[in-house]
Design a protein around this motif. Structure first.
Motif, PDB file in Angstrom:
ATOM      1  N   PHE A 153      12.195   2.222  -0.904  1.00  0.00           N
ATOM      2  CA  PHE A 153      12.459   2.849   0.513  1.00  0.00           C
ATOM      3  C   PHE A 153      13.772   3.018   0.817  1.00  0.00           C
ATOM      4  O   PHE A 153      14.324   1.716   1.052  1.00  0.00           O
ATOM      5  CB  PHE A 153      11.223   1.997   1.317  1.00  0.00           C
ATOM      6  CG  PHE A 153      11.487   2.565   2.722  1.00  0.00           C
ATOM      7  CD1 PHE A 153      11.339   3.847   3.209  1.00  0.00           C
ATOM      8  CD2 PHE A 153      11.998   1.448   3.863  1.00  0.00           C
ATOM      9  CE1 PHE A 153      11.412   4.260   4.455  1.00  0.00           C
ATOM     10  CE2 PHE A 153      12.149   2.089   5.150  1.00  0.00           C
ATOM     11  CZ  PHE A 153      11.866   3.321   5.679  1.00  0.00           C
TER      12      PHE A 153
ATOM     13  N   ILE B 182      16.823 -10.404   0.732  1.00  0.00           N
ATOM     14  CA  ILE B 182      15.394 -10.230   0.586  1.00  0.00           C
ATOM     15  C   ILE B 182      15.065  -9.580  -0.699  1.00  0.00           C
ATOM     16  O   ILE B 182      16.017  -8.850  -1.130  1.00  0.00           O
ATOM     17  CB  ILE B 182      15.021  -9.094   1.685  1.00  0.00           C
ATOM     18  CG1 ILE B 182      15.380  -9.564   3.189  1.00  0.00           C
ATOM     19  CG2 ILE B 182      13.702  -8.468   1.607  1.00  0.00           C
ATOM     20  CD1 ILE B 182      15.375  -8.690   4.349  1.00  0.00           C
TER      21      ILE B 182
ATOM     22  N   HIS C  81      18.774  -4.213  22.312  1.00  0.00           N
ATOM     23  CA  HIS C  81      17.959  -3.129  23.000  1.00  0.00           C
ATOM     24  C   HIS C  81      18.063  -2.872  24.416  1.00  0.00           C
ATOM     25  O   HIS C  81      17.676  -2.021  24.953  1.00  0.00           O
ATOM     26  CB  HIS C  81      16.433  -3.838  22.744  1.00  0.00           C
ATOM     27  CG  HIS C  81      15.811  -3.526  21.469  1.00  0.00           C
ATOM     28  ND1 HIS C  81      15.358  -4.313  20.508  1.00  0.00           N
ATOM     29  CD2 HIS C  81      15.389  -2.193  21.108  1.00  0.00           C
ATOM     30  CE1 HIS C  81      14.873  -3.768  19.512  1.00  0.00           C
ATOM     31  NE2 HIS C  81      14.702  -2.482  19.873  1.00  0.00           N
TER      32      HIS C  81
ATOM     33  N   GLY D 263      13.066   0.381  14.767  1.00  0.00           N
ATOM     34  CA  GLY D 263      12.812   0.775  13.155  1.00  0.00           C
ATOM     35  C   GLY D 263      13.920   1.925  12.722  1.00  0.00           C
ATOM     36  O   GLY D 263      13.550   2.215  11.580  1.00  0.00           O
TER      37      GLY D 263
ATOM     38  N   ALA E 115      16.003   2.901   3.897  1.00  0.00           N
ATOM     39  CA  ALA E 115      15.979   2.445   5.177  1.00  0.00           C
ATOM     40  C   ALA E 115      17.053   3.119   6.076  1.00  0.00           C
ATOM     41  O   ALA E 115      16.807   3.561   7.183  1.00  0.00           O
ATOM     42  CB  ALA E 115      15.587   1.038   5.429  1.00  0.00           C
TER      43      ALA E 115
ATOM     44  N   TYR F 104      14.736  -0.869   0.720  1.00  0.00           N
ATOM     45  CA  TYR F 104      13.805  -2.113   0.544  1.00  0.00           C
ATOM     46  C   TYR F 104      13.191  -1.471  -0.816  1.00  0.00           C
ATOM     47  O   TYR F 104      12.216  -0.662  -0.508  1.00  0.00           O
ATOM     48  CB  TYR F 104      13.127  -2.331   1.625  1.00  0.00           C
ATOM     49  CG  TYR F 104      13.785  -2.830   2.838  1.00  0.00           C
ATOM     50  CD1 TYR F 104      14.219  -4.251   3.019  1.00  0.00           C
ATOM     51  CD2 TYR F 104      14.160  -1.926   3.797  1.00  0.00           C
ATOM     52  CE1 TYR F 104      14.579  -4.734   4.010  1.00  0.00           C
ATOM     53  CE2 TYR F 104      14.765  -2.571   4.916  1.00  0.00           C
ATOM     54  CZ  TYR F 104      15.060  -3.804   5.002  1.00  0.00           C
ATOM     55  OH  TYR F 104      15.602  -4.422   6.023  1.00  0.00           O
TER      56      TYR F 104
ATOM     57  N   GLU G 294      20.732  -9.125  18.325  1.00  0.00           N
ATOM     58  CA  GLU G 294      19.797  -9.023  19.344  1.00  0.00           C
ATOM     59  C   GLU G 294      19.984 -10.656  19.859  1.00  0.00           C
ATOM     60  O   GLU G 294      19.026 -11.290  20.135  1.00  0.00           O
ATOM     61  CB  GLU G 294      18.289  -8.726  19.387  1.00  0.00           C
ATOM     62  CG  GLU G 294      18.351  -7.573  18.844  1.00  0.00           C
ATOM     63  CD  GLU G 294      17.202  -6.816  19.196  1.00  0.00           C
ATOM     64  OE1 GLU G 294      16.463  -7.166  20.479  1.00  0.00           O
ATOM     65  OE2 GLU G 294      16.407  -6.034  18.593  1.00  0.00           O
TER      66      GLU G 294
ATOM     67  N   GLY H 122      16.773   1.042  11.760  1.00  0.00           N
ATOM     68  CA  GLY H 122      17.692   0.266  10.713  1.00  0.00           C
ATOM     69  C   GLY H 122      18.940  -0.371  11.432  1.00  0.00           C
ATOM     70  O   GLY H 122      19.791  -0.567  10.785  1.00  0.00           O
ATOM     71  N   LYS H 123      18.936  -0.771  12.574  1.00  0.00           N
ATOM     72  CA  LYS H 123      20.279  -1.362  13.101  1.00  0.00           C
ATOM     73  C   LYS H 123      20.187  -2.632  12.679  1.00  0.00           C
ATOM     74  O   LYS H 123      21.196  -3.333  11.991  1.00  0.00           O
ATOM     75  CB  LYS H 123      19.929  -1.633  14.605  1.00  0.00           C
ATOM     76  CG  LYS H 123      19.694  -0.213  15.279  1.00  0.00           C
ATOM     77  CD  LYS H 123      19.322  -0.401  16.841  1.00  0.00           C
ATOM     78  CE  LYS H 123      18.111  -1.387  17.181  1.00  0.00           C
ATOM     79  NZ  LYS H 123      16.910  -0.282  16.859  1.00  0.00           N
ATOM     80  N   SER H 124      19.147  -3.406  12.519  1.00  0.00           N
ATOM     81  CA  SER H 124      19.246  -4.653  12.027  1.00  0.00           C
ATOM     82  C   SER H 124      19.457  -4.912  10.289  1.00  0.00           C
ATOM     83  O   SER H 124      20.309  -5.604   9.919  1.00  0.00           O
ATOM     84  CB  SER H 124      17.732  -5.655  11.792  1.00  0.00           C
ATOM     85  OG  SER H 124      17.388  -5.703  13.313  1.00  0.00           O
ATOM     86  N   THR H 125      18.863  -3.759   9.382  1.00  0.00           N
ATOM     87  CA  THR H 125      19.037  -3.840   8.245  1.00  0.00           C
ATOM     88  C   THR H 125      20.557  -3.474   8.101  1.00  0.00           C
ATOM     89  O   THR H 125      21.116  -4.005   7.034  1.00  0.00           O
ATOM     90  CB  THR H 125      18.029  -2.385   7.760  1.00  0.00           C
ATOM     91  OG1 THR H 125      16.789  -2.626   7.864  1.00  0.00           O
ATOM     92  CG2 THR H 125      18.484  -2.173   6.072  1.00  0.00           C
TER      93      THR H 125
END
Ligand SMILES: Nc1ncnc2c1ncn2[C@@H]1O[C@H](COP(=O)(O)OP(=O)(O)OP(=O)(O)O)[C@@H](O)[C@H]1O
Length: 251
Positions: free
Chosen positions: A13, A53, A198, A36, A15, A10, A167, A38-41
């Protein structure tokens, strides 16, 4: 699908870094790990959704069949058709149930029997029986769990090769969650499924392979810490952090 040395940014950064893994066709692969990491990323890098993004980009290779989806000549629109995505919150269109499912196929120039496609997709998403008599009604009139299955049907109707789910059940009640889980066994007969969750029991129940993402120190990039058959990850993982996480010692 083969992932080689993938990193996601990002702006400046980093990630996620150094992720290499082979995702097996016609299996369910679950991605787990603390918030946080990085799974979604990562999952969004698998169909070039990450880069939508502003300032976000990915490095490395993701090969689908014999196409590197990050090759210069790869068309992100075509990639996203081949690798569909279902999000955390159900996001049906403001259209009828029928048109929610048929729309993607229509704009892609589908020439077959649309009624048949809609029925088949709704059946695969375990929603047909609940909606077959109200196909003309708005998708918004459905419950949250039904809307999510509608979104799954919509994704299936474009006939992707891979389905990414971030998710998909986290906003749903237990009965709807169960229905989504029930669709997995059916879906992997025709598709390759990658799911971020999760819920560790869910990962253990529905997946064949599990990837555990982890961050060593705060501010570091997330990494794929361990990747193996689900049974091994949950019963006898190689790394201590994986064991601590799957046994609920942190996370
Ligand atoms: N749009 C964004 N802009 C900047 N940084 C972001 C953005 N989205 C996520 N990040 C950062 O990237 C890192 C990974 O986040 P990501 O959402 O991928 O983690 P995650 O493992 O999916 O977390 P969770 O389990 O909480 O959903 C985090 O440090 C997060 O703050």
């Amino acid at each position: 699908m083969k992932i080689g040395d993938l990193a996601a940014f990002y702006g400046g950064f980093r990630a996620v870094t150094d992720v290499s893994m082979d995702i097996q066709a016609n299996k369910v692969t679950a991605l787990i790990g603390p918030s946080g990491c990085g799974k979604s990323t990562f999952i969004r890098c698998l169909n070039r959704m990450h880069e939508v993004i502003p300032g976000a980009r990915a490095e490395g290779t993701v090969t689908l069949g014999d196409q590197d989806i990050y090759a210069k000549d790869a068309d992100p629109v075509v990639i996203r058709r081949r690798v569909g995505m279902v999000f955390q919150k159900p996001n049906p269109f403001s259209k009828s149930i029928y048109d929610n499912v048929a729309w993607g196929a229509k704009i892609n120039g589908f020439r077959g029997d649309l009624d048949e496609l809609v029925e088949r997709s709704l059946r695969q998403a375990a929603l047909w029986d609940e909606v077959k008599d109200r196909l003309k009604e708005s998708g918004y009139g459905l419950s949250g769990g039904q809307q999510q299955r509608l979104c799954i049907a919509r994704t299936l109707a474009v006939e992707p090769e891979v389905i990414l789910m971030d998710e998909p059940a986290s906003a749903l009640d237990p009965v709807s969650t169960q229905k989504i889980e029930d669709t997995m066994a059916e879906l992997k007969k025709s598709y390759t499924v990658v799911i971020v969750t999760h819920n560790m029991q869910q990962a253990a129940r529905i997946s064949d392979y599990t990837g555990f993402f982890y961050i060593v120190n705060m501010g570091d990039p997330g990494r794929l810490w361990e990747f193996d058959e689900t049974e091994k990850i949950f019963s006898n993982p190689d790394r201590k952090e994986t064991e601590d996480y799957v046994t609920g010692r942190f996370g």
